[in-house]
Write an enzyme that holds these catalytic residues in place. Structure first.
Site, mmCIF file in Angstrom:
data_model
loop_
_atom_site.group_PDB
_atom_site.id
_atom_site.type_symbol
_atom_site.label_atom_id
_atom_site.label_comp_id
_atom_site.label_asym_id
_atom_site.label_seq_id
_atom_site.Cartn_x
_atom_site.Cartn_y
_atom_site.Cartn_z
ATOM 1 N N ASP A 123 0.849 -1.198 0.000
ATOM 2 C CA ASP A 123 0.000 0.000 0.000
ATOM 3 C C ASP A 123 0.880 1.242 0.000
ATOM 4 O OD1 ASP A 123 -2.149 1.982 0.817
ATOM 5 O OD2 ASP A 123 -3.269 0.105 0.998
ATOM 6 N N LEU A 149 -6.595 -4.728 -4.960
ATOM 7 C CA LEU A 149 -7.626 -3.783 -4.495
ATOM 8 C C LEU A 149 -7.088 -2.362 -4.438
ATOM 9 C CD1 LEU A 149 -8.633 -6.634 -3.336
ATOM 10 C CD2 LEU A 149 -9.896 -5.259 -1.697
ATOM 11 N N ALA A 204 -10.077 -6.125 -8.450
ATOM 12 C CA ALA A 204 -11.268 -5.467 -7.892
ATOM 13 C C ALA A 204 -11.728 -4.385 -8.855
ATOM 14 C CB ALA A 204 -10.952 -4.865 -6.529
ATOM 15 N N TYR A 253 -11.793 7.144 -13.169
ATOM 16 C CA TYR A 253 -11.984 5.911 -12.395
ATOM 17 C C TYR A 253 -12.713 4.873 -13.242
ATOM 18 C CZ TYR A 253 -13.609 3.051 -8.367
ATOM 19 O OH TYR A 253 -13.884 2.041 -7.472
ATOM 20 N N TYR A 267 -4.426 -10.658 -20.668
ATOM 21 C CA TYR A 267 -3.418 -11.539 -20.040
ATOM 22 C C TYR A 267 -3.929 -12.981 -19.962
ATOM 23 C CZ TYR A 267 0.189 -8.168 -18.672
ATOM 24 O OH TYR A 267 1.217 -7.250 -18.689
ATOM 25 N N THR A 305 -19.862 -0.758 -0.935
ATOM 26 C CA THR A 305 -19.539 -1.552 0.242
ATOM 27 C C THR A 305 -19.141 -0.614 1.373
ATOM 28 O OG1 THR A 305 -18.834 -3.364 -1.178
ATOM 29 C CG2 THR A 305 -17.986 -3.393 1.066
HETATM 30 P P1 NAD Z 1 -9.680 2.432 0.072
HETATM 31 O O1 NAD Z 1 -9.293 3.770 -0.468
HETATM 32 O O2 NAD Z 1 -9.958 2.334 1.530
HETATM 33 O O3 NAD Z 1 -8.597 1.343 -0.299
HETATM 34 C C1 NAD Z 1 -7.763 1.419 -1.428
HETATM 35 C C2 NAD Z 1 -6.341 1.212 -0.966
HETATM 36 O O4 NAD Z 1 -5.466 1.231 -2.109
HETATM 37 C C3 NAD Z 1 -5.855 2.331 -0.029
HETATM 38 O O5 NAD Z 1 -5.254 1.764 1.109
HETATM 39 C C4 NAD Z 1 -4.864 3.118 -0.879
HETATM 40 O O6 NAD Z 1 -3.889 3.747 -0.105
HETATM 41 C C5 NAD Z 1 -4.321 2.029 -1.792
HETATM 42 N N1 NAD Z 1 -3.773 2.549 -3.051
HETATM 43 C C6 NAD Z 1 -4.369 3.402 -3.914
HETATM 44 N N2 NAD Z 1 -3.555 3.640 -4.960
HETATM 45 C C7 NAD Z 1 -2.418 2.927 -4.746
HETATM 46 C C8 NAD Z 1 -1.218 2.769 -5.471
HETATM 47 N N3 NAD Z 1 -1.000 3.410 -6.619
HETATM 48 N N4 NAD Z 1 -0.259 1.960 -4.957
HETATM 49 C C9 NAD Z 1 -0.457 1.309 -3.782
HETATM 50 N N5 NAD Z 1 -1.593 1.420 -3.043
HETATM 51 C C10 NAD Z 1 -2.569 2.219 -3.528
HETATM 52 O O7 NAD Z 1 -10.956 1.957 -0.779
HETATM 53 P P2 NAD Z 1 -11.833 0.632 -0.656
HETATM 54 O O8 NAD Z 1 -13.239 1.050 -0.552
HETATM 55 O O9 NAD Z 1 -11.270 -0.292 0.350
HETATM 56 O O10 NAD Z 1 -11.650 0.012 -2.112
HETATM 57 C C11 NAD Z 1 -10.839 -1.126 -2.356
HETATM 58 C C12 NAD Z 1 -10.994 -1.560 -3.801
HETATM 59 O O11 NAD Z 1 -12.340 -1.935 -4.072
HETATM 60 C C13 NAD Z 1 -10.630 -0.474 -4.821
HETATM 61 O O12 NAD Z 1 -9.971 -1.067 -5.916
HETATM 62 C C14 NAD Z 1 -11.979 0.049 -5.261
HETATM 63 O O13 NAD Z 1 -11.928 0.575 -6.576
HETATM 64 C C15 NAD Z 1 -12.834 -1.199 -5.177
HETATM 65 N N6 NAD Z 1 -14.245 -0.845 -4.955
HETATM 66 C C16 NAD Z 1 -14.689 -0.457 -3.717
HETATM 67 C C17 NAD Z 1 -16.019 -0.113 -3.543
HETATM 68 C C18 NAD Z 1 -16.573 0.290 -2.205
HETATM 69 O O14 NAD Z 1 -17.763 0.637 -2.142
HETATM 70 N N7 NAD Z 1 -15.845 0.261 -1.116
HETATM 71 C C19 NAD Z 1 -16.898 -0.166 -4.637
HETATM 72 C C20 NAD Z 1 -16.394 -0.543 -5.887
HETATM 73 C C21 NAD Z 1 -15.071 -0.901 -6.036
#
Ligand code: NAD
Ligand code: UDP
Length: 312
Positions: free
Chosen positions: A33, A74, A115, A146, A160, A176
């Site tokens: 992260d 993720l 994800a 996005y 891939y 979520t």
């Molecule tokens: P979040 O922001 O809490 O978690 C994302 C994590 O990725 C963070 O810890 C961030 O620091 C890390 N990150 C971002 N860019 C990065 C990079 N370039 N290198 C390394 N780390 C990086 O968000 P979340 O809600 O936990 O989402 C997790 C995943 O699920 C994401 O891919 C998001 O697109 C997907 N998602 C979430 C939801 C939701 O409702 N929570 C809905 C659709 C999709």
């Protein structure tokens, strides 16, 4: 021998719960992260765990990684507020970053889960949304960085799979929520809960008639694990979330009820391209993964509220 899972974005909201779940099932976990939107406190309780390693790195750059058995990707900011502030970072994380992880999956001969998001459907014209729906995304709008980069991320996973026979699966995650969301990240449930706890008015955007279907994080993590483990789903995409659809007005009412607050509801302008209706078609998840979300909105909101209250 113990399997090793790499969780990119493991310091985030969903990712940190996934790390907990994998450690409980005896995996070695490598969490990567950059803490752009995730918070170190999400994984603080794991730092002394003998099977947990934290590597602070940005997936946009290739970095030296050990071979692993499974990769959960993720890593991506997910709050619409960030789409305005960090569009280039988000677009490159979901494209260059995804490419780097796919390359590592090939080099490791690992399985990978990407994800993706309900945002690939944009402002949907088909309801509920099945995996076969190709979506209605405004590629140049404020959410394009996005939505469109997640779409290309999916395209890369398919490429891939075809060219390298990589076992990669994609989850289209619908809204979520739960403990460890950043109370300030701007998404609706953290906003409403923070406002209710501070006895401030809840800000409904538009007239509150737009709908979403909210999934509690434990149900999501179960779905992600099931998708990674299921047989016969190489290259497939599956919707994950809850199909209990409510309006944002109803959500505001539910939060006021759960928080037992005197807060009132105020109405603010609706952001551009805000999807009007969203609900996953969960037939494929039910059939292929025996997936069934089980935590009610009332129970999930209460647990999240208690967590937010402890954090204050
Ligand atoms: P979040 O922001 O809490 O978690 C994302 C994590 O990725 C963070 O810890 C961030 O620091 C890390 N990150 C971002 N860019 C990065 C990079 N370039 N290198 C390394 N780390 C990086 O968000 P979340 O809600 O936990 O989402 C997790 C995943 O699920 C994401 O891919 C998001 O697109 C997907 N998602 C979430 C939801 C939701 O409702 N929570 C809905 C659709 C999709
Ligand atoms: N929303 C709202 N008030 C807020 C934050 C969001 O009414 O304080 C609305 C937003 O306009 C959208 C829905 O709640 O219609 C869900 O927004 P969120 O940012 O959580 O996620 P989205 O599903 O739009 O990606």
């Amino acid at each position: 021998m113990t399997d090793t899972a790499l969780v990119a974005g493991g310091g985030g909201f969903v990712g940190s719960h996934l790390c907990d779940s994998l450690l409980n099932d005896d995996y070695d976990v490598l969490c990567i992260d950059n803490f752009g939107s995730g918070r170190p406190r999400n994984v603080e309780h794991l730092l002394d765990h003998p099977r947990f390693t934290l590597q602070e790195a940005d997936i946009r750059q290739p970095s030296a990684l050990p071979p692993v058995d499974e990769i959960y990707h993720l890593a991506s900011r997910a709050s619409p507020k960030d789409f305005t502030d960090f569009p280039v970072r988000i677009a490159l994380t979901n494209t260059e970053g995804t490419r780097n992880l796919l390359d590592h999956a090939v080099a490791s001969d690992a399985k990978m889960l990407f994800a993706s998001t309900s945002e690939v459907y944009g402002d949907p014209e088909v309801h509920p949304q099945p995996e076969s729906y190709t979506g209605n995304v405004n590629i140049r709008g404020p959410r394009g960085c996005y939505d469109e980069s997640k779409r290309f991320g999916e395209t890369l996973t398919v490429a891939y799979e075809r060219e390298y026979d990589l076992d990669v699966r994609t989850a289209r995650i619908f809204n979520t929520y739960g403990p460890r969301m950043d109370p300030d990240d701007g998404r609706v449930i953290p906003n409403f809960l923070s406002q209710a706890l501070g006895d401030r008015d809840l800000t409904v955007y538009g007239d509150g008639s737009q709908t979403r279907s909210f999934c509690y994080v434990d149900d999501m993590v179960r779905g992600l694990r099931a998708l990674m483990e299921a047989r016969g789903l190489q290259g497939e995409v599956v919707n994950l979330g809850s199909d209990d659809e409510i309006t944002i007005q109803e959500l505001a009412d539910a939060v006021i009820d759960v928080a037992d607050t005197d807060s009132e509801i105020v109405y603010r302008s609706l952001p551009e391209d805000d999807p009007q209706r969203r609900r996953p078609h969960l037939g494929k998840a039910r059939e292929e993964l025996s997936y069934e979300p089980s935590v009610s909105l009332q129970k999930g909101l209460k647990r999240t509220l208690d967590h937010f209250s402890e954090e204050r």
